[in-house]
Design a protein around this motif. Sequence first.
Motif, PDB file in Angstrom:
ATOM      1  N   TYR A   1      20.379  36.312  24.551  1.00  0.00           N
ATOM      2  CA  TYR A   1      20.492  35.508  23.112  1.00  0.00           C
ATOM      3  C   TYR A   1      19.465  34.234  23.538  1.00  0.00           C
ATOM      4  O   TYR A   1      19.709  33.616  24.369  1.00  0.00           O
ATOM      5  N   LEU A   2      18.914  33.959  22.383  1.00  0.00           N
ATOM      6  CA  LEU A   2      18.351  32.490  22.572  1.00  0.00           C
ATOM      7  C   LEU A   2      19.065  31.649  21.881  1.00  0.00           C
ATOM      8  O   LEU A   2      19.467  31.640  20.738  1.00  0.00           O
ATOM      9  N   GLU A   3      19.378  30.580  22.536  1.00  0.00           N
ATOM     10  CA  GLU A   3      20.617  29.574  22.192  1.00  0.00           C
ATOM     11  C   GLU A   3      19.804  28.276  21.617  1.00  0.00           C
ATOM     12  O   GLU A   3      19.189  27.498  22.894  1.00  0.00           O
ATOM     13  N   PRO A   4      19.711  28.008  20.472  1.00  0.00           N
ATOM     14  CA  PRO A   4      18.829  26.708  20.215  1.00  0.00           C
ATOM     15  C   PRO A   4      19.891  25.625  20.537  1.00  0.00           C
ATOM     16  O   PRO A   4      20.847  25.490  19.967  1.00  0.00           O
ATOM     17  N   ILE A   5      19.293  24.364  21.244  1.00  0.00           N
ATOM     18  CA  ILE A   5      19.937  23.180  21.635  1.00  0.00           C
ATOM     19  C   ILE A   5      19.267  22.057  20.850  1.00  0.00           C
ATOM     20  O   ILE A   5      18.264  21.648  20.963  1.00  0.00           O
ATOM     21  N   ASN A   6      19.951  21.357  19.793  1.00  0.00           N
ATOM     22  CA  ASN A   6      19.603  20.473  19.083  1.00  0.00           C
ATOM     23  C   ASN A   6      18.388  20.675  18.337  1.00  0.00           C
ATOM     24  O   ASN A   6      17.262  20.090  17.893  1.00  0.00           O
ATOM     25  N   LEU A   7      18.537  22.099  17.937  1.00  0.00           N
ATOM     26  CA  LEU A   7      17.445  22.780  16.967  1.00  0.00           C
ATOM     27  C   LEU A   7      18.527  23.534  15.753  1.00  0.00           C
ATOM     28  O   LEU A   7      19.462  24.009  16.160  1.00  0.00           O
ATOM     29  N   GLU A   8      17.793  23.627  14.880  1.00  0.00           N
ATOM     30  CA  GLU A   8      18.349  24.704  13.916  1.00  0.00           C
ATOM     31  C   GLU A   8      17.506  25.950  13.617  1.00  0.00           C
ATOM     32  O   GLU A   8      16.197  25.812  14.022  1.00  0.00           O
ATOM     33  N   TRP A   9      18.120  27.093  13.282  1.00  0.00           N
ATOM     34  CA  TRP A   9      17.378  28.297  12.956  1.00  0.00           C
ATOM     35  C   TRP A   9      16.552  27.967  11.615  1.00  0.00           C
ATOM     36  O   TRP A   9      17.122  27.269  10.805  1.00  0.00           O
ATOM     37  N   PRO A  10      15.559  28.603  11.449  1.00  0.00           N
ATOM     38  CA  PRO A  10      14.669  29.471  12.745  1.00  0.00           C
ATOM     39  C   PRO A  10      14.020  28.471  13.617  1.00  0.00           C
ATOM     40  O   PRO A  10      13.605  27.303  13.144  1.00  0.00           O
ATOM     41  N   ILE A  11      13.741  28.877  14.615  1.00  0.00           N
ATOM     42  CA  ILE A  11      13.175  28.292  15.670  1.00  0.00           C
ATOM     43  C   ILE A  11      11.656  28.721  15.655  1.00  0.00           C
ATOM     44  O   ILE A  11      11.226  29.922  15.451  1.00  0.00           O
ATOM     45  N   GLU A  12      10.862  27.692  15.753  1.00  0.00           N
ATOM     46  CA  GLU A  12       9.138  28.077  15.714  1.00  0.00           C
ATOM     47  C   GLU A  12       8.779  27.818  17.218  1.00  0.00           C
ATOM     48  O   GLU A  12       9.013  26.633  17.466  1.00  0.00           O
ATOM     49  N   ILE A  13       8.303  28.600  17.921  1.00  0.00           N
ATOM     50  CA  ILE A  13       7.789  28.631  19.151  1.00  0.00           C
ATOM     51  C   ILE A  13       6.442  29.025  19.108  1.00  0.00           C
ATOM     52  O   ILE A  13       5.925  30.121  18.452  1.00  0.00           O
ATOM     53  N   GLU A  14       5.547  28.171  19.854  1.00  0.00           N
ATOM     54  CA  GLU A  14       4.220  28.513  20.081  1.00  0.00           C
ATOM     55  C   GLU A  14       3.847  28.816  21.357  1.00  0.00           C
ATOM     56  O   GLU A  14       4.330  28.178  22.298  1.00  0.00           O
TER      57      GLU A  14
ATOM     58  N   SER B   1      -6.858  30.958  26.518  1.00  0.00           N
ATOM     59  CA  SER B   1      -7.578  30.366  25.191  1.00  0.00           C
ATOM     60  C   SER B   1      -6.889  30.846  23.974  1.00  0.00           C
ATOM     61  O   SER B   1      -7.307  30.652  22.865  1.00  0.00           O
ATOM     62  N   VAL B   2      -5.889  31.728  24.165  1.00  0.00           N
ATOM     63  CA  VAL B   2      -5.186  32.271  22.947  1.00  0.00           C
ATOM     64  C   VAL B   2      -3.776  31.484  22.664  1.00  0.00           C
ATOM     65  O   VAL B   2      -3.092  30.984  23.590  1.00  0.00           O
ATOM     66  N   SER B   3      -3.733  31.334  21.333  1.00  0.00           N
ATOM     67  CA  SER B   3      -2.473  30.507  20.953  1.00  0.00           C
ATOM     68  C   SER B   3      -1.876  31.417  19.815  1.00  0.00           C
ATOM     69  O   SER B   3      -2.395  31.793  19.146  1.00  0.00           O
ATOM     70  N   GLN B   4      -0.430  31.622  20.087  1.00  0.00           N
ATOM     71  CA  GLN B   4       0.256  32.502  18.967  1.00  0.00           C
ATOM     72  C   GLN B   4       1.608  31.729  18.524  1.00  0.00           C
ATOM     73  O   GLN B   4       2.137  31.365  19.471  1.00  0.00           O
ATOM     74  N   LYS B   5       1.999  31.670  17.250  1.00  0.00           N
ATOM     75  CA  LYS B   5       2.931  31.211  17.121  1.00  0.00           C
ATOM     76  C   LYS B   5       4.141  32.345  16.405  1.00  0.00           C
ATOM     77  O   LYS B   5       3.598  33.364  15.992  1.00  0.00           O
ATOM     78  N   PHE B   6       5.316  32.054  16.752  1.00  0.00           N
ATOM     79  CA  PHE B   6       6.450  32.886  16.483  1.00  0.00           C
ATOM     80  C   PHE B   6       7.557  32.240  15.898  1.00  0.00           C
ATOM     81  O   PHE B   6       8.097  31.002  16.203  1.00  0.00           O
ATOM     82  N   ILE B   7       8.008  32.788  14.614  1.00  0.00           N
ATOM     83  CA  ILE B   7       9.284  32.269  13.954  1.00  0.00           C
ATOM     84  C   ILE B   7      10.406  33.233  13.998  1.00  0.00           C
ATOM     85  O   ILE B   7      10.401  34.085  13.718  1.00  0.00           O
ATOM     86  N   LEU B   8      11.394  32.699  14.786  1.00  0.00           N
ATOM     87  CA  LEU B   8      12.487  33.607  15.168  1.00  0.00           C
ATOM     88  C   LEU B   8      13.677  33.143  14.479  1.00  0.00           C
ATOM     89  O   LEU B   8      13.838  31.872  14.586  1.00  0.00           O
ATOM     90  N   ASP B   9      14.351  34.127  13.965  1.00  0.00           N
ATOM     91  CA  ASP B   9      15.563  33.808  12.931  1.00  0.00           C
ATOM     92  C   ASP B   9      16.497  34.275  13.905  1.00  0.00           C
ATOM     93  O   ASP B   9      16.634  35.042  14.827  1.00  0.00           O
ATOM     94  N   ASP B  10      17.760  33.782  13.438  1.00  0.00           N
ATOM     95  CA  ASP B  10      19.124  33.872  14.086  1.00  0.00           C
ATOM     96  C   ASP B  10      19.393  35.433  13.238  1.00  0.00           C
ATOM     97  O   ASP B  10      19.082  35.763  12.158  1.00  0.00           O
ATOM     98  N   GLY B  11      20.423  36.152  13.972  1.00  0.00           N
ATOM     99  CA  GLY B  11      20.628  37.440  13.282  1.00  0.00           C
ATOM    100  C   GLY B  11      21.563  38.049  14.467  1.00  0.00           C
ATOM    101  O   GLY B  11      22.338  37.512  15.447  1.00  0.00           O
ATOM    102  N   ASN B  12      21.664  39.471  14.287  1.00  0.00           N
ATOM    103  CA  ASN B  12      22.722  40.230  15.096  1.00  0.00           C
ATOM    104  C   ASN B  12      22.067  40.480  16.575  1.00  0.00           C
ATOM    105  O   ASN B  12      20.701  40.017  16.994  1.00  0.00           O
ATOM    106  N   LYS B  13      22.644  41.310  17.368  1.00  0.00           N
ATOM    107  CA  LYS B  13      21.855  41.780  18.872  1.00  0.00           C
ATOM    108  C   LYS B  13      20.634  42.198  18.886  1.00  0.00           C
ATOM    109  O   LYS B  13      19.781  42.037  19.555  1.00  0.00           O
ATOM    110  N   PHE B  14      20.331  43.137  17.703  1.00  0.00           N
ATOM    111  CA  PHE B  14      19.032  43.822  17.553  1.00  0.00           C
ATOM    112  C   PHE B  14      17.770  42.697  17.219  1.00  0.00           C
ATOM    113  O   PHE B  14      16.863  43.061  17.846  1.00  0.00           O
TER     114      PHE B  14
END
Length: 192
Positions: A108-121, A126-139
């Motif tokens: 489980y990814l636990e955000p601390i002092n953050l709100e969902w969705p979490i934006e991670i880069e 030289s490669v940069s990629q962004k992910f926007i991770l939403d809260d949800g079930n175990k899957f």
Amino acid sequence: MASNDPIFTPELVKIIKIFGLASILMVLALSFFNSKRANNTGEDHTFRMSDSARLYFLNLKAIEYNREVRSDAGMTLFRHQDLKAFDNSPFVNMILILNPVQDEAYLYLEPINLEWPIEIEVQNESVSQKFILDDGNKFQHWENIQKLIPFVESGSQFFIFDQGQKIPLWEKEVEKEGLKRILEDYFRILES
């Protein structure tokens, strides 16, 4: 009146010998392929942990984790000691969760002092990629973590965004090693 015809004629004995020998050989041949069995139960074994793997983790590896027992959910949360949030700074913690009631383990990814969705880069060379991770079930959480696993293993740099501000995440070598140990322990529990 008794019949004088014998039941076991030579032809019948030959047929019994052929089919008997063929069936014994087939059973022996198929017994070599018995390692994987079909799962016809309809149950999902994605998160299934064995008792031996769970005991191994609890007796040998759990010492590296801070344990939180959630009796309301019937689960135990394990936070690795090398991943620590400081004061009020935003952070994302990876938690290993054991659910002994269902014999399952989760990440489980636990955000601390953050709100969902979490934006991670993620930056790797030289490669940069962004992910926007939403809260949800175990899957959903498993899907989120699978996106990050290759970058954790390659030692990439991680950043999170809080109110438009880019903040380094898991930047210390100790934290990166802690993430790798969490993943290693998790896959060991699932025996995959």
